[in-house]
Design an enzyme around this catalytic site. Structure first.
Site, PDB file in Angstrom:
ATOM      1  N   HIS A  31      11.048  -4.478  -9.484  1.00  0.00           N
ATOM      2  CA  HIS A  31      11.124  -4.368  -8.030  1.00  0.00           C
ATOM      3  C   HIS A  31      12.515  -3.862  -7.657  1.00  0.00           C
ATOM      4  O   HIS A  31      13.522  -4.380  -8.140  1.00  0.00           O
ATOM      5  CB  HIS A  31      10.847  -5.731  -7.402  1.00  0.00           C
ATOM      6  CG  HIS A  31      11.061  -5.755  -5.935  1.00  0.00           C
ATOM      7  ND1 HIS A  31      10.535  -4.784  -5.109  1.00  0.00           N
ATOM      8  CD2 HIS A  31      11.746  -6.615  -5.121  1.00  0.00           C
ATOM      9  CE1 HIS A  31      10.885  -5.045  -3.858  1.00  0.00           C
ATOM     10  NE2 HIS A  31      11.619  -6.147  -3.845  1.00  0.00           N
ATOM     11  N   CYS A  55       6.977  -8.529  -1.476  1.00  0.00           N
ATOM     12  CA  CYS A  55       7.395  -7.506  -2.443  1.00  0.00           C
ATOM     13  C   CYS A  55       6.605  -7.584  -3.749  1.00  0.00           C
ATOM     14  O   CYS A  55       6.644  -6.652  -4.551  1.00  0.00           O
ATOM     15  CB  CYS A  55       8.883  -7.619  -2.739  1.00  0.00           C
ATOM     16  SG  CYS A  55       9.892  -7.547  -1.264  1.00  0.00           S
ATOM     17  N   ASN A  70      14.953  -1.148  -0.672  1.00  0.00           N
ATOM     18  CA  ASN A  70      13.847  -2.053  -0.977  1.00  0.00           C
ATOM     19  C   ASN A  70      12.666  -1.729  -0.054  1.00  0.00           C
ATOM     20  O   ASN A  70      12.752  -1.918   1.154  1.00  0.00           O
ATOM     21  CB  ASN A  70      14.341  -3.500  -0.761  1.00  0.00           C
ATOM     22  CG  ASN A  70      13.272  -4.533  -1.068  1.00  0.00           C
ATOM     23  OD1 ASN A  70      12.101  -4.210  -1.258  1.00  0.00           O
ATOM     24  ND2 ASN A  70      13.677  -5.784  -1.100  1.00  0.00           N
TER      25      ASN A  70
END
Ligand SMILES: CC(C)(COP(=O)(O)OP(=O)(O)OC[C@H]1O[C@@H](n2cnc3c(N)ncnc32)[C@H](O)[C@@H]1OP(=O)(O)O)[C@@H](O)C(=O)NCCC(=O)NCCS
Length: 354
Positions: free
Chosen positions: A281, A141, A311
């Site tokens: 994020h 990520c 996500n």
């Protein structure tokens, strides 16, 4: 003959005949701006109500624990490189850059179309770029910030004038759709940025990055690599799916994102009040709020779009950055803070003057 005798003539020859090609172009570092951004998400929407029919969960649990309401899922036959190419073409349009101007392509992903060749090479072909270097990076990520920082080095050193950085994921391909602990969290998509040196902005001012391999087990896909190649047993045990220790990952995320953001602000000698927009994020609303609170940020400073996409790993901040620009939340000259966290563990924070 001694080692010294052997080495001397070689070193002397090298000094005489080899010229550093960078010296010819001045070798003065230059600034690196994000000249344009673009994003792509698949059409198919998977809502919390849909998930209620697939696993034992509820819209109430998902929204209160994560903030996610829906996510996008790639259609059959749509792969990471397809989404990456679509995002790239939009970023190129925004930056007014033609395919032949791109000199380097970096794709951050943990869900390549296949282990090799890289999606970056496939993207090169799909967007009609020249035979320029193209490679992937894997920082989960955190990949988009790692990619920006790598790309920035090539701009700063005058090696290239135009670099394409993409974060793209088809996480739906590595999710166990029977595991309620993970399947409610993730989605597919891509975001891209064109890096160039521009005289009207400082661009990427700093990027702090870090990693901690001792916590590798917290978030991983155990099989499919050299440690555990695919076997009938590995498939039946579900080892080709993403696995996560949610609670520990949560704690590590908050600490790492907060520290990275603080370090980035310290390096730029600014405080949080000078940041127009924080683009964290998009993993969990509670992680975002906890990081924002520790940084002393206001709710207005935090950009959140995870309710729509979940996500999307390396694509997450890239998609959010594009949305923030499109919706007018960022104007040229504004200071923005990107802050990320992912498997590895990895983390990073970047201060950008837009
Ligand atoms: C996964 C996460 C949302 C879980 O939230 P949490 O507040 O830690 O959840 P808790 O541990 O308090 O609760 C877990 C319970 O909910 C249950 N649960 C898990 N997923 C569920 C779901 N989708 N629906 C309903 N119940 C669920 C668990 O089975 C567990 O039940 P038990 O207590 O009976 O064993 C949270 O830990 C998280 O977001 N972690 C970080 C994940 C992340 O961001 N990863 C990517 C980083 S890049």
């Amino acid at each position: 003959m001694t080692t010294t005798q052997l080495e001397k003539p070689v070193a002397a020859r090298a000094v005489k005949t080899v010229k550093n090609p960078r010296v010819k172009s001045g070798f003065h570092p230059r600034t690196c701006a994000i000249a344009g951004v673009g994003a792509y998400v698949p059409e198919r929407v998977l809502t919390n109500a849909d998930l209620e029919k697939m696993v034992e969960t509820s819209n109430e649990w998902i929204t209160t624990r994560t903030g996610i309401e829906e996510r996008r899922i790639a259609r059959e036959g749509e792969f990471t490189s397809d989404m990456a190419a679509k995002a790239a073409l939009r970023a190129m349009k925004a930056a007014n850059v033609k395919p032949e101007e791109i000199e380097l392509i970096i794709v951050a992903t943990i869900t390549p179309d296949m282990l090799f060749p890289s999606p970056a090479c496939l993207v090169q072909q799909k967007i009609g770029a020249r035979r320029v270097p193209a490679f992937d990076i894997e920082a989960a990520c955190s990949g988009f910030i790692f990619g920006l920082e790598i790309g920035q080095q090539f701009i700063a050193s005058h090696t290239y004038n135009t670099v394409l950085v993409i974060g793209a994921e088809k996480l739906s391909s590595i999710i166990d759709w029977k595991d309620r602990n993970t399947c409610v969290l993730f989605g597919d998509g891509a975001g891209a940025a064109i890096l160039q040196s521009r005289s009207d902005t400082h661009g990427l001012l700093t990027a702090c990055m870090g990693a901690d391999g001792s916590k590798a087990e917290l978030l991983s896909m155990p099989a499919g690599g050299s440690r555990q190649p695919a076997t009938a047993e590995s498939v039946s045990k579900g080892l080709h799916y993403l696995r996560m220790d949610g609670k520990e990952t949560f704690k590590s995320a908050v600490n790492a994102m907060y520290s990275a953001a603080q370090e980035a602000l310290r390096r730029c000698e600014i405080d949080i009040s000078q940041i127009k927009l924080i683009i964290p994020h998009q993993a969990n609303r509670r992680i975002i709020d906890a990081v924002g609170e520790r940084l002393g940020a206001t709710q207005d400073q935090l950009f959140v779009n995870l309710h729509k996409y979940g996500n999307t790993s390396a694509a997450s901040v890239a998609i959010a950055l594009d949305e923030a620009v499109q919706s007018g939340r960022i104007q040229r000259g504004d200071l923005i803070l990107l802050v990320v966290f992912g498997a590895g563990l990895t983390w990073g924070a970047a201060v950008i003057q837009w």
